[in-house]
Design a protein around this motif. Sequence first.
Motif, PDB file in Angstrom:
ATOM      1  N   LEU A  78       2.254 -12.954 -25.608  1.00 49.94           N
ATOM      2  CA  LEU A  78       1.523 -13.936 -24.806  1.00 49.94           C
ATOM      3  C   LEU A  78       0.100 -14.183 -25.319  1.00 49.94           C
ATOM      4  CD1 LEU A  78       2.768 -12.915 -21.255  1.00 49.94           C
ATOM      5  CD2 LEU A  78       3.482 -14.884 -22.628  1.00 49.94           C
ATOM      6  N   THR A  79      -0.513 -13.152 -25.874  1.00 51.14           N
ATOM      7  CA  THR A  79      -1.882 -13.308 -26.375  1.00 51.14           C
ATOM      8  C   THR A  79      -1.926 -13.747 -27.825  1.00 51.14           C
ATOM      9  OG1 THR A  79      -2.055 -10.983 -27.036  1.00 51.14           O
ATOM     10  CG2 THR A  79      -2.775 -11.556 -24.782  1.00 51.14           C
ATOM     11  N   GLY A  80      -0.813 -13.617 -28.534  1.00 50.52           N
ATOM     12  CA  GLY A  80      -0.776 -13.999 -29.940  1.00 50.52           C
ATOM     13  C   GLY A  80      -1.180 -12.895 -30.894  1.00 50.52           C
ATOM     14  N   TRP A  81      -1.500 -11.725 -30.375  1.00 49.57           N
ATOM     15  CA  TRP A  81      -1.915 -10.608 -31.222  1.00 49.57           C
ATOM     16  C   TRP A  81      -0.674  -9.946 -31.814  1.00 49.57           C
ATOM     17  CZ3 TRP A  81      -1.907  -5.057 -30.849  1.00 49.57           C
ATOM     18  CH2 TRP A  81      -2.758  -4.432 -31.761  1.00 49.57           C
ATOM     19  N   TRP A  82      -0.477 -10.063 -33.114  1.00 50.81           N
ATOM     20  CA  TRP A  82       0.709  -9.540 -33.798  1.00 50.81           C
ATOM     21  C   TRP A  82       1.988 -10.018 -33.110  1.00 50.81           C
ATOM     22  CZ3 TRP A  82       0.898  -7.332 -38.479  1.00 50.81           C
ATOM     23  CH2 TRP A  82      -0.307  -6.883 -39.016  1.00 50.81           C
ATOM     24  N   ARG A  83       1.995 -11.305 -32.760  1.00 49.94           N
ATOM     25  CA  ARG A  83       3.116 -11.899 -32.022  1.00 49.94           C
ATOM     26  C   ARG A  83       4.447 -11.710 -32.741  1.00 49.94           C
ATOM     27  NH1 ARG A  83       1.588 -17.501 -30.492  1.00 49.94           N
ATOM     28  NH2 ARG A  83       0.860 -16.517 -28.575  1.00 49.94           N
ATOM     29  N   GLY A  84       4.473 -11.903 -34.053  1.00 51.12           N
ATOM     30  CA  GLY A  84       5.723 -11.785 -34.801  1.00 51.12           C
ATOM     31  C   GLY A  84       6.294 -10.382 -34.747  1.00 51.12           C
ATOM     32  N   LEU A  85       5.444  -9.384 -34.907  1.00 55.62           N
ATOM     33  CA  LEU A  85       5.895  -7.994 -34.832  1.00 55.62           C
ATOM     34  C   LEU A  85       6.428  -7.683 -33.445  1.00 55.62           C
ATOM     35  CD1 LEU A  85       6.185  -5.120 -35.953  1.00 55.62           C
ATOM     36  CD2 LEU A  85       3.792  -4.736 -35.270  1.00 55.62           C
ATOM     37  N   ALA A  86       5.697  -8.089 -32.422  1.00 54.07           N
ATOM     38  CA  ALA A  86       6.117  -7.822 -31.044  1.00 54.07           C
ATOM     39  C   ALA A  86       7.455  -8.493 -30.740  1.00 54.07           C
ATOM     40  CB  ALA A  86       5.042  -8.305 -30.066  1.00 54.07           C
ATOM     41  N   ALA A  87       7.612  -9.731 -31.198  1.00 56.15           N
ATOM     42  CA  ALA A  87       8.871 -10.443 -30.968  1.00 56.15           C
ATOM     43  C   ALA A  87      10.017  -9.759 -31.701  1.00 56.15           C
ATOM     44  CB  ALA A  87       8.732 -11.898 -31.411  1.00 56.15           C
ATOM     45  N   ALA A  88       9.767  -9.302 -32.917  1.00 58.10           N
ATOM     46  CA  ALA A  88      10.810  -8.592 -33.667  1.00 58.10           C
ATOM     47  C   ALA A  88      11.195  -7.287 -32.968  1.00 58.10           C
ATOM     48  CB  ALA A  88      10.334  -8.320 -35.093  1.00 58.10           C
ATOM     49  N   ALA A 118      26.171 -11.636 -19.116  1.00 58.25           N
ATOM     50  CA  ALA A 118      24.911 -10.945 -19.383  1.00 58.25           C
ATOM     51  C   ALA A 118      24.775 -10.617 -20.873  1.00 58.25           C
ATOM     52  CB  ALA A 118      24.821  -9.671 -18.551  1.00 58.25           C
ATOM     53  N   PHE A 119      25.871 -10.208 -21.505  1.00 61.40           N
ATOM     54  CA  PHE A 119      25.867  -9.895 -22.932  1.00 61.40           C
ATOM     55  C   PHE A 119      25.397 -11.103 -23.735  1.00 61.40           C
ATOM     56  CE2 PHE A 119      27.857  -9.793 -27.106  1.00 61.40           C
ATOM     57  CZ  PHE A 119      27.638  -8.486 -27.532  1.00 61.40           C
ATOM     58  N   TYR A 120      25.990 -12.242 -23.495  1.00 66.88           N
ATOM     59  CA  TYR A 120      25.652 -13.433 -24.272  1.00 66.88           C
ATOM     60  C   TYR A 120      24.290 -14.008 -23.906  1.00 66.88           C
ATOM     61  CZ  TYR A 120      30.183 -12.977 -26.335  1.00 66.88           C
ATOM     62  OH  TYR A 120      31.261 -12.478 -27.019  1.00 66.88           O
ATOM     63  N   GLU A 121      23.861 -13.847 -22.661  1.00 67.67           N
ATOM     64  CA  GLU A 121      22.506 -14.255 -22.292  1.00 67.67           C
ATOM     65  C   GLU A 121      21.481 -13.430 -23.059  1.00 67.67           C
ATOM     66  OE1 GLU A 121      22.400 -13.809 -18.050  1.00 67.67           O
ATOM     67  OE2 GLU A 121      23.194 -15.829 -17.703  1.00 67.67           O
ATOM     68  N   HIS A 122      21.759 -12.142 -23.195  1.00 64.16           N
ATOM     69  CA  HIS A 122      20.844 -11.282 -23.936  1.00 64.16           C
ATOM     70  C   HIS A 122      20.833 -11.627 -25.422  1.00 64.16           C
ATOM     71  CE1 HIS A 122      20.742  -9.015 -20.202  1.00 64.16           C
ATOM     72  NE2 HIS A 122      19.606  -8.504 -20.658  1.00 64.16           N
ATOM     73  N   LEU A 123      21.962 -12.029 -25.967  1.00 66.80           N
ATOM     74  CA  LEU A 123      21.970 -12.498 -27.356  1.00 66.80           C
ATOM     75  C   LEU A 123      21.091 -13.737 -27.493  1.00 66.80           C
ATOM     76  CD1 LEU A 123      25.626 -12.057 -28.652  1.00 66.80           C
ATOM     77  CD2 LEU A 123      23.655 -10.539 -28.938  1.00 66.80           C
ATOM     78  N   GLY A 124      21.069 -14.578 -26.464  1.00 69.00           N
ATOM     79  CA  GLY A 124      20.182 -15.737 -26.469  1.00 69.00           C
ATOM     80  C   GLY A 124      18.717 -15.320 -26.489  1.00 69.00           C
ATOM     81  N   LEU A 125      18.371 -14.280 -25.736  1.00 70.76           N
ATOM     82  CA  LEU A 125      17.002 -13.765 -25.773  1.00 70.76           C
ATOM     83  C   LEU A 125      16.657 -13.249 -27.165  1.00 70.76           C
ATOM     84  CD1 LEU A 125      16.861 -11.853 -22.366  1.00 70.76           C
ATOM     85  CD2 LEU A 125      15.496 -13.848 -23.009  1.00 70.76           C
ATOM     86  N   VAL A 126      17.597 -12.541 -27.774  1.00 70.04           N
ATOM     87  CA  VAL A 126      17.375 -12.038 -29.130  1.00 70.04           C
ATOM     88  C   VAL A 126      17.064 -13.213 -30.056  1.00 70.04           C
ATOM     89  CG1 VAL A 126      18.462 -10.913 -31.124  1.00 70.04           C
ATOM     90  CG2 VAL A 126      18.760  -9.945 -28.837  1.00 70.04           C
ATOM     91  N   GLY A 127      17.863 -14.271 -29.965  1.00 68.42           N
ATOM     92  CA  GLY A 127      17.621 -15.454 -30.790  1.00 68.42           C
ATOM     93  C   GLY A 127      16.260 -16.066 -30.541  1.00 68.42           C
ATOM     94  N   GLY A 128      15.853 -16.120 -29.287  1.00 74.40           N
ATOM     95  CA  GLY A 128      14.530 -16.652 -28.963  1.00 74.40           C
ATOM     96  C   GLY A 128      13.422 -15.816 -29.572  1.00 74.40           C
ATOM     97  N   ALA A 133       9.274 -14.780 -33.839  1.00 72.43           N
ATOM     98  CA  ALA A 133       8.812 -13.981 -34.978  1.00 72.43           C
ATOM     99  C   ALA A 133       8.732 -14.834 -36.245  1.00 72.43           C
ATOM    100  CB  ALA A 133       9.743 -12.787 -35.191  1.00 72.43           C
ATOM    101  N   LEU A 134       9.752 -15.636 -36.494  1.00 75.46           N
ATOM    102  CA  LEU A 134       9.743 -16.489 -37.687  1.00 75.46           C
ATOM    103  C   LEU A 134       8.606 -17.504 -37.638  1.00 75.46           C
ATOM    104  CD1 LEU A 134      13.569 -17.145 -38.124  1.00 75.46           C
ATOM    105  CD2 LEU A 134      12.082 -15.760 -39.601  1.00 75.46           C
ATOM    106  N   GLN A 135       8.393 -18.101 -36.471  1.00 72.40           N
ATOM    107  CA  GLN A 135       7.305 -19.073 -36.322  1.00 72.40           C
ATOM    108  C   GLN A 135       5.952 -18.416 -36.606  1.00 72.40           C
ATOM    109  OE1 GLN A 135       6.371 -20.299 -32.290  1.00 72.40           O
ATOM    110  NE2 GLN A 135       5.910 -22.375 -32.987  1.00 72.40           N
ATOM    111  N   ASP A 136       5.758 -17.205 -36.094  1.00 72.20           N
ATOM    112  CA  ASP A 136       4.503 -16.511 -36.305  1.00 72.20           C
ATOM    113  C   ASP A 136       4.312 -16.155 -37.779  1.00 72.20           C
ATOM    114  OD1 ASP A 136       2.110 -15.129 -35.056  1.00 72.20           O
ATOM    115  OD2 ASP A 136       3.050 -13.438 -36.108  1.00 72.20           O
ATOM    116  N   TRP A 137       5.354 -15.652 -38.408  1.00 77.12           N
ATOM    117  CA  TRP A 137       5.244 -15.277 -39.810  1.00 77.12           C
ATOM    118  C   TRP A 137       4.994 -16.482 -40.704  1.00 77.12           C
ATOM    119  CZ3 TRP A 137       9.896 -11.633 -38.897  1.00 77.12           C
ATOM    120  CH2 TRP A 137       9.426 -10.418 -38.363  1.00 77.12           C
ATOM    121  N   ARG A 138       5.608 -17.603 -40.404  1.00 78.30           N
ATOM    122  CA  ARG A 138       5.367 -18.839 -41.170  1.00 78.30           C
ATOM    123  C   ARG A 138       3.905 -19.291 -40.998  1.00 78.30           C
ATOM    124  NH1 ARG A 138      10.930 -21.730 -39.526  1.00 78.30           N
ATOM    125  NH2 ARG A 138      12.235 -20.784 -41.133  1.00 78.30           N
ATOM    126  N   ALA A 139       3.427 -19.223 -39.775  1.00 81.37           N
ATOM    127  CA  ALA A 139       2.043 -19.636 -39.517  1.00 81.37           C
ATOM    128  C   ALA A 139       1.061 -18.738 -40.253  1.00 81.37           C
ATOM    129  CB  ALA A 139       1.760 -19.619 -38.015  1.00 81.37           C
TER     130      ALA A 139
END
Length: 142
Positions: A78-88, A118-128, A133-139
């Motif tokens: 939420l704060t953007g501090w090491w966002r990619g690492l936290a998301a990963a 619930a299993f597939y909803e959680h896979l959706g969270l993983v994808g999000g 993480a990818l967006q942060d690393w690209r930036a």
Amino acid sequence: MLRSLTDQSPQGPAHRLASALHGLALLGLCAAYLQGGVNKLLDFPAAVQEMQHFGLAPAPLLAGGTIVLELGASLMILTGWWRGLAAALLACFTLAATFLANRYWDVAPPLRDGVANAFYEHLGLVGGFVLVALQDWRARQR
């Protein structure tokens, strides 16, 4: 690195709207982890019991680590501090927890459908989280 005011792109209404929506999307993605972390913190014995239910040991240490991860990584995102690492980290945690707690193939009907959902909803969270993480690393590479 901080930019001077003269370096910044125009901050028009469309940019502000996109920025607000981005923040709300990140909050939505992290909402379950904020809620779960706070609930575990407020009822630590129940958090330990949950770890024991899934056969995880040492349960108190893992419950504490889960609280730190859920709250800490969410705040980092939420704060953007090491966002990619936290998301990963939350993506990996969620994937592991999903295969541990939502093993729908081991559940008999009629409960199977709810656990599968619930299993597939959680896979959706993983994808999000992977997308964040990818967006942060690209930036960071720009």
